[in-house]
Design an enzyme around this catalytic site. Sequence first.
Site, PDB file in Angstrom:
ATOM      1  CD  GLU A 250      -3.119  -0.823   0.400  1.00 11.72           C
ATOM      2  OE1 GLU A 250      -3.112   0.185  -0.340  1.00 11.72           O
ATOM      3  OE2 GLU A 250      -4.051  -1.639   0.419  1.00 11.72           O
ATOM      4  CB  CYS A 284      -2.053   6.904   0.789  1.00  7.70           C
ATOM      5  SG  CYS A 284      -3.446   6.113   1.590  1.00  7.70           S
TER       6      CYS A 284
END
Length: 512
Positions: A250, A284
Amino acid sequence: MTNSAPTATRDGVIGFDGTEVVSIDQATGSELARYPVAGEREAAAAVAAAREVAGAWWGLGFDGRAQRLRAWQREIARSGEEVATLIHAENGKPVDDARSEVLATVAHLQFALDNAERVLGRRDVPAAPVAPNQRAWVEYQPYGVVGVIGPWNFPLMTPGAIVINALAAGNAVVLKPSHITPGVGQWLVRAWERAVPDFPTVLQYLIGYGATGQALIAAGPDKVAFTGSVATGKTVAAQCAQTVTPMLLELGGNDGVIVAEDADLDDAAAHIVWGALQNTGHGCVSLEVAYVVEPVYDAFVEKISTLARGIRVGSDDDAQIGPVPLTSQIPVIREHIQDALDRGATATVGGLDTVAGDRYVAPTILVDVPADALAATEETFGPTLAVVKVADTEEAIARINAGPYGLGSAVFSRDRGEAIARRLRAGMTSINDVLVFSMNPALPFGGRGDSGYGRKHGGEGLREFAYPHSFSAKTGPAQLSASTFDRPAGVMAHALAAVRDRLLADDTTKIN
Ligand code: NAD
């Protein structure tokens, strides 16, 4: 909260190897706590302890694990204010934002409780036409020990959701939290130990810097889930490749939002300003670039600039965004702003002056940003938004899809939102809203390209931490072909002729 060295040691798991992690109270910049750094010995001990208990944890079955995950969920909710205060201290985000991390963690646990057996339970599949004398099924079995390496920006929710997925799938977990937020990682494990006293080593932690992450991987977990920057992700992936250890990666993103000519501009501006600046832009899936079509560009710029000017920065109770805990990010933010200004962009809000402080960065809205400026092509990871003017939504789609990342995205259009969203090469898209995909524990979360691979959250997140084990059991004598050397002569020629005749007789398979 303590200013003295914590007594956080579990014999043989967490130890002191000569260095320390010192956490900082982001509101004051003063020392919060000290933690001994875990090294190779501690990592090996943690993985060994996890491996020892993993079989028994899997052996509990869905009900046994659910009972314990529920106890942990209760414990997290019971002491949620305590960890929200700790998140606020270590990360600097407003306490309400910290509370939303606690709520999300509880919600991910609820999804796992409600869905683990449905998603990961044994699944019967049809027998193969060539071997109808078989009963066939798939079981989703845990990897064993999962190493979770986490970031600091959502220190509870981000590693927490992954830990939940891995535990619910029947794995034992060793968590390496970011050195910026070690206390939050430790808190999550301590809550587990309080709630699940009969399986304390099913979830353990190792505190330290990158070397501790490397030591965790070297200790040989069966899967590694890494959340962090692209650069570190590549290093971690290279280390895992040496032992063919499967990974969930991720990584960062450079999320784009498209504002079409039929967007509700007030709504778009209100959501986008939040999506870009909340959590000080440390997400993110924070919005980094807005691609706004020419007919509504000026009106959008005015609206978003007005809203961004009103954002309150600080550590007080009424602050909407906090400091930048990763101080090495401040020069990157400055570089991106400088680069955009050098290329002809204008800062309608903020600019270089607002990042003069050592830990606080006020919002910056950059407009007329050339599409190849760093602020538009790279993750700035700060409270900034680059606004790029585009001729139409086709250009916006092409620009987003040309980027190396592919994490989140958003589209604002009254009539064409879904049609535009479907064409974006991204893991997630919000339509007429921002970041909401990340709030739904049922939706898989992850990226493509430089943003990584694999998924957390949702059914896919549970399956990420289990591997399919396929079974086929003989129930009677073979009718068509036998998987022995006793195959009757002519049986395969007969089978092939039968398939040929059936397919040739079927007109619907012809392309006209
Ligand atoms: P980072 O890459 O600096 O660190 C992440 C973790 O990796 C930390 O725990 C760190 O100690 C550890 N680490 C560092 N070097 C290592 C090594 N060689 N081997 C093993 N572990 C090592 O990232 P960060 O600054 O903590 O987080 C910010 C980044 O994370 C941003 O790019 C952000 O976009 C990304 N992020 C992604 C997601 C997602 O779900 N895709 C979520 C949150 C943050």
